[in-house]
Design a protein around this motif. Structure first.
Motif, PDB file in Angstrom:
ATOM      1  N   PRO A   1      40.923  35.899  45.516  1.00  0.00           N
ATOM      2  CA  PRO A   1      42.012  35.254  44.763  1.00  0.00           C
ATOM      3  C   PRO A   1      43.369  35.480  45.420  1.00  0.00           C
TER       4      PRO A   1
ATOM      5  N   MET B   1      47.116  37.724  41.232  1.00  0.00           N
ATOM      6  CA  MET B   1      46.638  39.054  40.926  1.00  0.00           C
ATOM      7  C   MET B   1      47.564  40.033  41.644  1.00  0.00           C
TER       8      MET B   1
ATOM      9  N   ALA C   1      48.567  41.075  36.386  1.00  0.00           N
ATOM     10  CA  ALA C   1      48.646  39.659  36.751  1.00  0.00           C
ATOM     11  C   ALA C   1      50.072  39.160  36.581  1.00  0.00           C
TER      12      ALA C   1
ATOM     13  N   THR D   1      40.715  41.691  31.331  1.00  0.00           N
ATOM     14  CA  THR D   1      39.878  41.589  32.526  1.00  0.00           C
ATOM     15  C   THR D   1      38.413  41.418  32.145  1.00  0.00           C
TER      16      THR D   1
ATOM     17  N   ARG E   1      42.784  31.971  33.875  1.00  0.00           N
ATOM     18  CA  ARG E   1      42.093  32.717  34.934  1.00  0.00           C
ATOM     19  C   ARG E   1      42.048  34.185  34.536  1.00  0.00           C
TER      20      ARG E   1
ATOM     21  N   PRO F   1      40.958  38.154  35.790  1.00  0.00           N
ATOM     22  CA  PRO F   1      40.551  39.018  36.898  1.00  0.00           C
ATOM     23  C   PRO F   1      39.223  39.691  36.593  1.00  0.00           C
TER      24      PRO F   1
ATOM     25  N   LEU G   1      39.625  45.045  42.363  1.00  0.00           N
ATOM     26  CA  LEU G   1      39.580  43.628  42.045  1.00  0.00           C
ATOM     27  C   LEU G   1      38.446  42.992  42.841  1.00  0.00           C
TER      28      LEU G   1
ATOM     29  N   THR H   1      38.264  36.527  40.638  1.00  0.00           N
ATOM     30  CA  THR H   1      38.744  35.968  39.382  1.00  0.00           C
ATOM     31  C   THR H   1      37.783  34.902  38.905  1.00  0.00           C
TER      32      THR H   1
END
Length: 141
Positions: free
Chosen positions: A5, A30, A41, A94, A115, A117, A124, A127
């Motif tokens: 992402p 992100m 975010a 998330t 969107r 994560p 991470l 997404t």
């Protein structure tokens, strides 16, 4: 899931964030710390709200759409070099890598999020966007 992402690091300025949103054509970035750990975010809405004149500021500028745009442009120039850090949503909702697609769909719908994560610990993984949910329905129905 989008595995790579659009990301930005803490300390980056608002101008860079706006450039990334524009170039990547997505509405959420992100945010990572300097160790590449997930922090939160930053949405295009967060950026716009930061530079958008208040109602009172718009009235003081003259109240017309033209005057308000001029005020928006001035405020954007004034804030462009400031860090994104105060704008970052640090308590972002998330998903975990093993979450069901139905959970993602429900959360996105109920919270009106485009969107989410996908995070495990502070890592991470990617997404999930609304378009990913639509693709899942098309190809797995």
């Amino acid at each position: 899931m989008t595995r790579y992402p659009a990301c930005i690091h803490l300390g980056a300025d608002i101008r860079r964030a706006a450039e990334l949103v524009s170039v990547s054509q997505i509405s959420e970035l992100m945010v990572l710390d300097h160790d590449d750990a997930f922090v939160g975010a930053l949405s295009e809405g967060d950026l716009i709200r930061a530079v958008l004149p208040s109602y009172d500021e718009a009235l003081r500028a003259g109240g017309s759409l033209h005057d308000a745009f001029g005020d928006l442009s001035r405020k954007a120039r004034d804030l462009a070099d400031r860090p994104i850090d105060p704008l970052v949503v640090r308590d972002a909702i998330t998903l975990r890598p093993d979450d069901d697609v139905a959970r993602a769909a429900v959360v996105m719908t109920e919270k009106q999020i485009r969107r989410l994560p996908v995070v495990e610990g502070r890592t991470l993984h990617g997404t999930v966007a609304r378009s990913d949910i639509c693709r899942a329905v098309i190809y797995h129905a």
